[in-house]
Design a protein around this motif. Structure first.
Motif, mmCIF file in Angstrom:
data_model
loop_
_atom_site.group_PDB
_atom_site.id
_atom_site.type_symbol
_atom_site.label_atom_id
_atom_site.label_comp_id
_atom_site.label_asym_id
_atom_site.label_seq_id
_atom_site.Cartn_x
_atom_site.Cartn_y
_atom_site.Cartn_z
ATOM 1 N N ASP A 79 10.374 -20.952 -11.433
ATOM 2 C CA ASP A 79 8.728 -20.998 -11.997
ATOM 3 C C ASP A 79 7.982 -19.719 -11.558
ATOM 4 O OD1 ASP A 79 9.228 -23.689 -12.580
ATOM 5 O OD2 ASP A 79 8.832 -24.596 -10.515
ATOM 6 N N VAL A 80 7.227 -19.446 -12.621
ATOM 7 C CA VAL A 80 6.519 -18.262 -12.247
ATOM 8 C C VAL A 80 4.859 -18.188 -12.868
ATOM 9 C CG1 VAL A 80 8.328 -16.696 -12.865
ATOM 10 C CG2 VAL A 80 7.327 -17.452 -14.642
ATOM 11 N N ALA A 81 3.980 -17.846 -12.510
ATOM 12 C CA ALA A 81 2.721 -17.958 -12.948
ATOM 13 C C ALA A 81 2.099 -16.507 -13.028
ATOM 14 C CB ALA A 81 1.953 -18.637 -11.808
ATOM 15 N N LEU A 82 1.076 -16.346 -14.106
ATOM 16 C CA LEU A 82 0.443 -15.197 -14.444
ATOM 17 C C LEU A 82 -0.547 -14.792 -13.273
ATOM 18 C CD1 LEU A 82 0.728 -15.849 -18.145
ATOM 19 C CD2 LEU A 82 1.579 -13.654 -17.042
ATOM 20 N N ARG A 83 -0.766 -13.851 -12.848
ATOM 21 C CA ARG A 83 -1.784 -13.519 -11.745
ATOM 22 C C ARG A 83 -2.968 -12.751 -12.627
ATOM 23 N NH1 ARG A 83 0.599 -10.093 -8.302
ATOM 24 N NH2 ARG A 83 1.206 -11.605 -6.754
ATOM 25 N N SER A 104 6.999 -22.608 -16.591
ATOM 26 C CA SER A 104 7.967 -23.233 -16.063
ATOM 27 C C SER A 104 9.156 -23.134 -17.042
ATOM 28 C CB SER A 104 7.647 -24.956 -16.185
ATOM 29 O OG SER A 104 8.722 -25.716 -15.627
ATOM 30 N N LEU A 105 10.104 -22.296 -16.251
ATOM 31 C CA LEU A 105 11.286 -21.987 -17.333
ATOM 32 C C LEU A 105 12.716 -22.806 -16.944
ATOM 33 C CD1 LEU A 105 10.470 -18.146 -16.928
ATOM 34 C CD2 LEU A 105 9.592 -19.982 -18.461
ATOM 35 N N GLN A 114 14.432 -20.092 -21.107
ATOM 36 C CA GLN A 114 13.726 -20.828 -22.230
ATOM 37 C C GLN A 114 12.580 -21.255 -21.236
ATOM 38 O OE1 GLN A 114 15.837 -23.548 -24.350
ATOM 39 N NE2 GLN A 114 16.590 -22.234 -25.872
ATOM 40 N N THR A 115 11.366 -21.946 -21.902
ATOM 41 C CA THR A 115 10.441 -22.456 -21.138
ATOM 42 C C THR A 115 10.928 -24.110 -21.262
ATOM 43 O OG1 THR A 115 9.416 -23.204 -23.209
ATOM 44 C CG2 THR A 115 8.709 -21.133 -22.405
ATOM 45 N N ALA A 117 9.795 -26.627 -22.471
ATOM 46 C CA ALA A 117 9.907 -27.086 -23.754
ATOM 47 C C ALA A 117 10.878 -26.699 -24.509
ATOM 48 C CB ALA A 117 8.361 -27.012 -24.401
ATOM 49 N N GLY A 118 11.690 -25.853 -24.208
ATOM 50 C CA GLY A 118 12.903 -25.255 -24.917
ATOM 51 C C GLY A 118 12.521 -24.097 -26.052
ATOM 52 N N LEU A 119 11.528 -23.332 -25.789
ATOM 53 C CA LEU A 119 11.152 -22.290 -26.468
ATOM 54 C C LEU A 119 11.721 -21.092 -25.871
ATOM 55 C CD1 LEU A 119 7.458 -22.884 -27.211
ATOM 56 C CD2 LEU A 119 9.209 -23.407 -28.510
ATOM 57 N N THR A 120 12.569 -20.309 -26.703
ATOM 58 C CA THR A 120 13.104 -19.070 -26.092
ATOM 59 C C THR A 120 12.119 -18.140 -25.578
ATOM 60 O OG1 THR A 120 15.209 -19.598 -27.324
ATOM 61 C CG2 THR A 120 14.777 -17.460 -26.411
ATOM 62 N N LEU A 121 12.296 -17.437 -24.540
ATOM 63 C CA LEU A 121 11.630 -16.236 -23.988
ATOM 64 C C LEU A 121 11.717 -15.028 -24.938
ATOM 65 C CD1 LEU A 121 10.548 -18.291 -21.781
ATOM 66 C CD2 LEU A 121 10.475 -16.161 -20.090
#
Length: 247
Positions: A79-83, A104-105, A114-115, A117-121
């Motif tokens: 789990d990462v968030a943008l500062r 949420s990865l 991926q996220t 939702a299944g989207l590849t980073l």
């Protein structure tokens, strides 16, 4: 009379459209990284022969609210968030590059980051592959590293790649039907070295549920007002017809 009918009828129609936008914002009040959509009304005169007496009311989407949402500590390594400002680059369903703040990865069955939702980073050098039986850590600059957990003694961490972090001008971003943001130019944004991540944390939605509920009530009452105006126009027309009939 003519102006009243056109203004009230189009106003009622676009009030329903803005109600749908507000309902969507309220439904995503708990969606990670969601950005509220903003709408406004504007008057558009009808261009036609004769006097310009008719005016439409149009609901215009002016953009999104990019204020940061509340930070929620989860302690989960993926789990990462943008500062502050910035976005995480992902590959959308059509293969194009898009941007999100949902950090949420997960690791897919094929070992790709991926996220949820299944989207590849999107990595700076392509998709980021995670080896099996590895403990993953994500640095503040987006660097993804892993430690092999199959060994008795933990070995050194191996850098697997770096998440592409961007910070394009928000004025040049458009929201797609999939909820992801893209540049109006259609070109991918450049990497921004100043964007930073916070691990073990998720950013909540920036939708204020109370404000959204109050807005929904206000829109419902405005719709009732437009309907009353149309009813008054109908009554006025009926009275005018009666007077003309007497003459």
């Amino acid at each position: 009379m003519d102006r009243l009918i056109y203004t009230a009828a189009t106003g009622a129609r676009h009030l329903l459209e803005q109600q749908a936008t507000t309902s969507n914002n309220l439904a995503n009040a708990t969606t990670t990284g969601f950005r509220a959509q903003l709408d406004s009304f504007r008057a558009v005169p009808v261009v036609a022969d004769g006097l310009p007496t008719r005016t439409f009311v149009v609901d215009n989407t002016v953009g999104s609210d990019f204020r940061q949402g509340a930070m929620q500590t989860t302690g989960r390594p993926l789990d990462v968030a943008l500062r502050g400002d910035g976005f995480i680059a992902v590959q959308s369903a059509d293969g194009s590059e898009a941007y999100t703040r949902n950090g949420s990865l997960k690791v897919s069955e094929n070992g790709l980051l991926q996220t949820a939702a299944g989207l590849t980073l999107v990595g700076e050098n392509g998709p980021i592959a995670i080896p099996p039986d590895a403990q993953v850590a994500i640095g503040s600059d987006g660097t993804v590293s892993a430690i092999d957990t199959t060994q008795t003694q933990p070995g050194p961490s191996n850098v697997l790649g770096r998440i592409k972090l961007v910070n394009p001008e928000t004025r040049g971003l458009v929201r797609g039907d999939d909820g992801l943001f893209r540049q109006q130019s259609g070109l991918p944004a450049d990497v921004d070295q100043g964007v930073r991540l916070v691990d073990g944390t998720l950013e909540g939605s920036n939708v204020n549920a109370i404000d959204a509920m109050v807005n929904m009530i206000s829109l419902a009452r405005s719709f009732e007002t437009q309907m009353s105006l149309l009813k008054n126009a109908e009554n006025n027309a009926a009275k005018a017809t009666q007077i003309l009939a007497l003459n």
